[in-house]
Write a protein that holds these residues in place. Structure first.
Motif, mmCIF file in Angstrom:
data_model
loop_
_atom_site.group_PDB
_atom_site.id
_atom_site.type_symbol
_atom_site.label_atom_id
_atom_site.label_comp_id
_atom_site.label_asym_id
_atom_site.label_seq_id
_atom_site.Cartn_x
_atom_site.Cartn_y
_atom_site.Cartn_z
ATOM 1 N N VAL A 180 -7.475 -2.927 2.650
ATOM 2 C CA VAL A 180 -6.166 -2.200 1.940
ATOM 3 C C VAL A 180 -5.620 -3.349 0.830
ATOM 4 C CG1 VAL A 180 -3.924 -1.502 2.402
ATOM 5 C CG2 VAL A 180 -5.896 -0.796 3.873
ATOM 6 N N TRP A 206 -4.964 7.223 -9.772
ATOM 7 C CA TRP A 206 -4.735 6.121 -8.712
ATOM 8 C C TRP A 206 -4.897 4.694 -9.125
ATOM 9 C CZ3 TRP A 206 -8.110 2.507 -6.805
ATOM 10 C CH2 TRP A 206 -9.699 2.680 -7.465
ATOM 11 N N THR A 252 -10.816 -9.133 -5.258
ATOM 12 C CA THR A 252 -11.513 -8.043 -4.535
ATOM 13 C C THR A 252 -12.563 -8.702 -3.997
ATOM 14 O OG1 THR A 252 -10.874 -6.589 -6.638
ATOM 15 C CG2 THR A 252 -12.701 -5.799 -5.042
ATOM 16 N N ALA A 307 0.956 -1.144 -0.024
ATOM 17 C CA ALA A 307 -0.069 -0.268 0.043
ATOM 18 C C ALA A 307 0.801 1.030 0.190
ATOM 19 C CB ALA A 307 -1.030 0.094 1.132
ATOM 20 N N VAL A 332 -7.448 -3.038 -2.339
ATOM 21 C CA VAL A 332 -7.356 -2.122 -3.455
ATOM 22 C C VAL A 332 -6.511 -2.245 -4.560
ATOM 23 C CG1 VAL A 332 -6.482 0.193 -3.494
ATOM 24 C CG2 VAL A 332 -7.697 -0.119 -1.499
#
Length: 578
Positions: A547, A465, A490, A451, A550
């Motif tokens: 996290v 992003w 995910t 991360a 992501v």
């Protein structure tokens, strides 16, 4: 001049890292003070590599050494077996001026039970001046090893054969559900362990809980003397609901127990004198860390003053800072050129990754309790280190000027493996989590390390992003990559983030005492909802899972956008002809 400036930046980032270690390892003040010896402590002198499960028992010299170390700490000791090398405890206790609450260990094997009972009777009769009371069986009803009537038969035999008061030891609730056992003992030995309750108790409520349970048993069995046979708090392991595990809470609980017991006239035994590494096999990490003295025979905390959770943090902090600085030195070899902003970014990343690696390595070693566990710890440390090294290598290549980085598919594969493991671990916590660790430290590399690298790509490389975080780009530089499992990963990780806290409610619902004490459906639902958010460690795990999701979500989003663009290109000609 540039070299001097770079060296100053290295020193600054390393010093900042050490300062962070200092901040998180400052001595914690504990207001309570109680500087009197304990009435009794649980005595099981097993050290690392020794275990009753493997029948590797402490030798006599070790038993004597450990017993001697308790002089001044406690007035007496409580044993759990009358055999397995502890036959010599009464004789040694006489030598050191200690009293003994001696015990027979009962289980499912009747021949062993008979041997234990005979050994207990023999030792008690030969040492009436030292063995002040005896306990027949420990948590036999809890483990369902014997039925109440089978236990009672052993109690009657011992009571008819010794002059000392006789008892049976179990969690307090089992006397309430088996009152016939109370009729067969001279005193009640109850275990009050707020951490292990079906409804775990926060440290702030521990004093009230001790008094409440004691008074409940006292009211139910008036006239029966009561010994709090086990009361303590673990120093390492997983949290349970609001019962947080750390050195500060352990010191607070033991001091609270001593103060409350003296104020109310309670007789008590602290569990336990020494950490028992072998118990990790049965109860997870937390089982091995109930001692007031650690496995190397160093006192963990005093009965007054502040508590230091990690006395070795200076060495560990220095090692992490040096590893981070060494990584930067490697990155600068070969006259690699970095813009100042990117160089500072790389230095911060190096120190952060080094600290993550140090924490992961220490955690893997701390929870190891045997040679087999040592091997597993080394393997885990190697895998953690490989991912952290790969992340740093990719960063060093991506951040340098005129970068033409080579993709690191191994980093991508390792991150995927960690993601799958996180999903599996969360399922285990959900369905059988009572004795399982919450693996926050175990997953620092794929969570914090990855991360932070994504955030630095966002800031230093000025990427949008999705591209900064997408798993197919994190380790592949500018190389396009289709990561087909992104959607599935995910969903798995986000579902895990919800299932983690839910595991606390599932564990609560499985408790027999929970149903007995809260018969109403609405009351149960409210308590289950409350405990779902009560465990801070579990909530941190849920955040870590989000996290870790992501990069996969970013890749899924990029693949969708790419697919939509391709579809639009295909559909345009048809639209024009229409």
């Amino acid at each position: 001049m540039r070299v001097v400036a770079a060296l100053l930046l290295v020193l600054l980032t390393a010093a900042t890292n050490v300062a962070g270690w200092w901040w998180f390892n400052r001595p914690t003040p504990v207001a309570l003070t109680f500087n009197e010896p304990f009435p009794s402590v649980s005595f099981a002198p097993f050290r690392r590599g020794q275990s009753p499960l493997s029948k590797d028992y402490p030798p006599p010299a070790q038993v004597e050494e450990d017993l001697k170390s308790l002089v001044g700490v406690a007035k007496g000791v409580r044993t759990y077996t009358a055999r397995e090398g502890l036959e010599i405890v009464p004789e040694l206790a006489r030598k050191f001026g200690l009293e003994v609450t001696h015990s027979a260990w009962l289980g499912r094997e009747e021949d062993i039970n008979q041997a234990e009972v005979e050994a207990l009777i023999k030792t008690a009769n030969e040492n009436p001046d030292v063995v002040k009371r005896v306990i027949v069986g420990n948590e036999v009803l809890l483990r369902k090893d014997l039925k109440p009537q089978e236990l009672i038969a052993h109690l009657r035999k011992v009571r008819s054969s010794v002059k000392q008061p006789v008892s049976y030891a179990d969690v307090w609730a089992f006397y309430l559900s088996n009152p016939e056992v109370a009729d067969e003992v001279d005193f009640l030995t109850i275990h009050i362990l707020p951490y292990w309750e079906d409804e775990p108790v926060a440290i702030e409520d521990a004093a009230q809980h001790i008094v409440k349970i004691y008074r409940t048993i006292q009211a139910r069995f008036p006239g029966k003397p009561i010994l709090i046979g086990e009361a303590g708090w673990p120093t390492r392991g997983r949290n349970r609901g609001p019962a947080a595990v750390n050195m500060e809470n352990a010191a607070t609980f033991v001091r609270t127990l001593a103060e409350v017991s003296k104020t109310n006239g309670f007789d008590y035994n602290v569990v336990e004198a020494f950490d028992q590494p072998w118990k990790a096999k049965l109860e997870g990490t937390v089982g091995a860390f109930w001692g007031v003295v650690d496995e190397s025979r160093k006192v963990k905390f005093g009965m007054s003053g502040p508590v230091e959770a990690n006395p070795h943090w200076q060495t560990q902090a220095l090692a992490a800072a040096l590893i981070g600085a060494g990584a930067i030195a490697w990155a600068l070899v070969g006259r690699r050129r970095y813009a100042w902003g990117r160089l500072l970014t790389l230095m911060v990343l190096a120190q952060g990754l080094a600290t993550c690696g140090m924490w992961q390595g220490l955690d893997a070693w701390w929870i190891s309790y045997s040679l087999g566990q040592d091997i597993q710890a080394v393997i885990r440390i190697f895998i953690h280190s490989m991912l952290l090294l790969l992340v740093f290598k990719v960063a060093a290549e991506n951040l340098k000027q005129e970068a033409h980085p080579e993709p690191s598919r191994w980093a991508e594969r390792l991150t995927l493996i960690y993601g799958l493991c996180a999903w599996g671990v969360t399922l285990l916590l959900l369905f059988d989590g009572r004795y399982r660790d919450i693996p926050n430290l175990e997953f620092l590399a794929p969570c914090v390390g990855v991360a932070v690298w994504g955030l630095m790509r966002l800031w230093a490389l000025k990427l949008p992003w999705p591209k900064a975080f997408a798993i197919g780009h994190l380790f592949a530089g500018g190389t396009p990559n289709q990561f087909g499992a992104a959607k599935l990963m995910t969903i798995f990780l986000l579902a895990s983030a919800l299932l983690g806290p839910l595991s606390e409610a599932v564990a609560l619902y499985r408790g027999d005492d929970f149903h007995a004490m809260h018969p109403g459906a609405m009351e149960k639902l409210m308590l289950m909802a409350k405990i779902t958010v009560a465990n801070g460690e579990m909530l941190v795990w849920s955040v870590m899972l989000v996290v870790m999701a992501v990069p996969y979500f970013a890749e899924w989003r990029m693949n969708r956008v790419k697919g939509e663009k391709n579809n639009n290109r295909i559909n345009i000609p048809y639209g024009e002809t229409d």
